[in-house]
Design an enzyme around this catalytic site. Structure first.
Site, PDB file in Angstrom:
ATOM      1  CG  ASN A 260      -5.227  15.422   3.300  1.00  0.00           C
ATOM      2  OD1 ASN A 260      -5.494  16.453   2.681  1.00  0.00           O
ATOM      3  ND2 ASN A 260      -4.874  14.287   2.695  1.00  0.00           N
TER       4      ASN A 260
ATOM      5  CE  LYS B 164      -7.903  12.408   2.094  1.00  0.00           C
ATOM      6  NZ  LYS B 164      -8.243  10.992   1.931  1.00  0.00           N
TER       7      LYS B 164
ATOM      8  CG  HIS C 197      -2.432  11.614   0.367  1.00  0.00           C
ATOM      9  ND1 HIS C 197      -3.372  10.857  -0.292  1.00  0.00           N
ATOM     10  CD2 HIS C 197      -2.851  11.688   1.657  1.00  0.00           C
ATOM     11  CE1 HIS C 197      -4.318  10.498   0.565  1.00  0.00           C
ATOM     12  NE2 HIS C 197      -4.027  10.995   1.756  1.00  0.00           N
TER      13      HIS C 197
ATOM     14  CD  GLU D 251      -6.867  10.693  -1.418  1.00  0.00           C
ATOM     15  OE1 GLU D 251      -6.762  11.924  -1.357  1.00  0.00           O
ATOM     16  OE2 GLU D 251      -7.478  10.016  -0.551  1.00  0.00           O
TER      17      GLU D 251
ATOM     18  CD  GLU E  51      -2.694   9.014   5.107  1.00  0.00           C
ATOM     19  OE1 GLU E  51      -3.490   9.523   5.886  1.00  0.00           O
ATOM     20  OE2 GLU E  51      -2.610   9.356   3.912  1.00  0.00           O
TER      21      GLU E  51
ATOM     22  N   GLY F 186     -10.582   6.403   3.715  1.00  0.00           N
ATOM     23  CA  GLY F 186     -11.930   6.737   3.261  1.00  0.00           C
ATOM     24  C   GLY F 186     -12.867   5.546   3.175  1.00  0.00           C
TER      25      GLY F 186
ATOM     26  CB  SER G 173     -11.049   4.798   8.581  1.00  0.00           C
ATOM     27  OG  SER G 173     -11.396   4.680   7.208  1.00  0.00           O
TER      28      SER G 173
HETATM   29  P1  13P Z   1      -9.730   9.253   5.957  1.00  0.00           P
HETATM   30  O1  13P Z   1      -9.459   9.660   7.369  1.00  0.00           O
HETATM   31  O2  13P Z   1     -10.916   9.925   5.358  1.00  0.00           O
HETATM   32  O3  13P Z   1      -9.740   7.753   5.810  1.00  0.00           O
HETATM   33  O4  13P Z   1      -8.489   9.775   5.064  1.00  0.00           O
HETATM   34  C1  13P Z   1      -7.200   9.502   5.487  1.00  0.00           C
HETATM   35  C2  13P Z   1      -6.242  10.271   4.641  1.00  0.00           C
HETATM   36  O5  13P Z   1      -6.058   9.988   3.484  1.00  0.00           O
HETATM   37  C3  13P Z   1      -5.534  11.403   5.265  1.00  0.00           C
HETATM   38  O6  13P Z   1      -4.509  11.860   4.446  1.00  0.00           O
END
Ligand code: 13P
Length: 253
Positions: free
Chosen positions: A11, A13, A99, A101, A170, A176, A216
């Protein structure tokens, strides 16, 4: 041993200009062709504006490409949004849905996710449905029930449709942050997800769905995560922005 699909999904982002994205996609393609000897499926989820160009660039490759979001309506006055038929018209057949976010910053709910999943499937787009609890929810021991509520967005799908879906667990506190759920914590939740899916559908369906872990994931923890009984792959953020890391994760199955 089931033969669930093994998936490494990146992803991106809101990262990468188009030129940078083309470079990253090319590196991934080359490394996948020359180094990736297992049967892992690679998926990338670049920003919308790159989809058409990258889909063309990756034609004939082993890499699947998807959107990070989809609108729940067929068409209409929804400024700034992109529909399922627009995605398929440029050859896109995967999308992330829900997601964390988007739940956090753009008010996505289990109900809107349910509608997005339905419209995606109707248009032959595979939804990667993202679920997971916040830190407070885990600390107050609500994580299992929160994930169960999120899974209810899938209720009502036919067995045929649910079998096409991919689920990504997740935990929000691991995204992150550099903090990964332990492989035990992740596997425990993946098993819980299969229990809920067995209740909503049946055991056969629950055992057949690929469930990815996200939060992560890095080359140095992927092997341990992938060795767990119910973890079928990863949804990768930060580490998917570097071709070497992304491929090394995919090589960890
Ligand atoms: P990270 O791998 O940066 O923690 O992000 C995970 C994520 O949100 C994938 O959709």
């Amino acid at each position: 041993m089931t033969n669930r699909k093994k998936i490494a999904a990146g992803n991106w982002k809101m990262h990468k200009t188009f030129a940078e994205g083309q470079g990253l996609a090319q590196e991934i393609r080359t490394m996948a062709d020359t180094e990736l000897m297992n049967d892992a499926q690679l998926l990338i989820f670049p920003p919308y504006i790159h989809l058409q160009g990258l889909a063309k660039q990756l034609e004939g490759s082993k890499i699947g490409i998807g959107a990070q979001n989809i609108n729940q309506f067929e068409q209409g006055a929804y400024t700034g949004e992109v529909s399922a038929s627009m995605l398929t018209s440029i050859g896109i057949h995967y999308t992330l849905v829900g997601h964390s976010e988007r739940r956090q910053y753009y008010n996505e709910t289990n109900d809107s996710c349910a509608a997005k999943i339905v419209i995606a499937l109707k248009h032959t787009i595979v939804p990667v449905y993202c679920i997971g609890e916040t830190l407070t929810e885990r600390e107050t021991n609500q994580h299992f029930s929160i994930v169960e509520d999120q899974l209810h967005a899938l209720k009502g799908l036919s067995n045929e449709d649910i079998s096409k879906c991919i689920i990504a667990y997740e935990p929000v506190w691991a995204i992150g942050t550099g903090v990964t759920a332990s492989s035990d914590q992740a596997n425990e939740m993946h098993k819980h997800i299969r229990v809920v899916l067995t209740r909503l559908f049946d055991e056969h369906i629950a055992q057949g769905i690929s469930i990815l872990y996200g939060g992560s994931v890095k080359p140095d923890n992927a092997k341990e995560l992938f060795s767990q009984s119910d973890i079928d792959g990863a949804l990768i953020g930060g580490a998917a922005l570097a071709s070497r890391d992304f491929i090394n994760i995919a090589k960890s199955f």
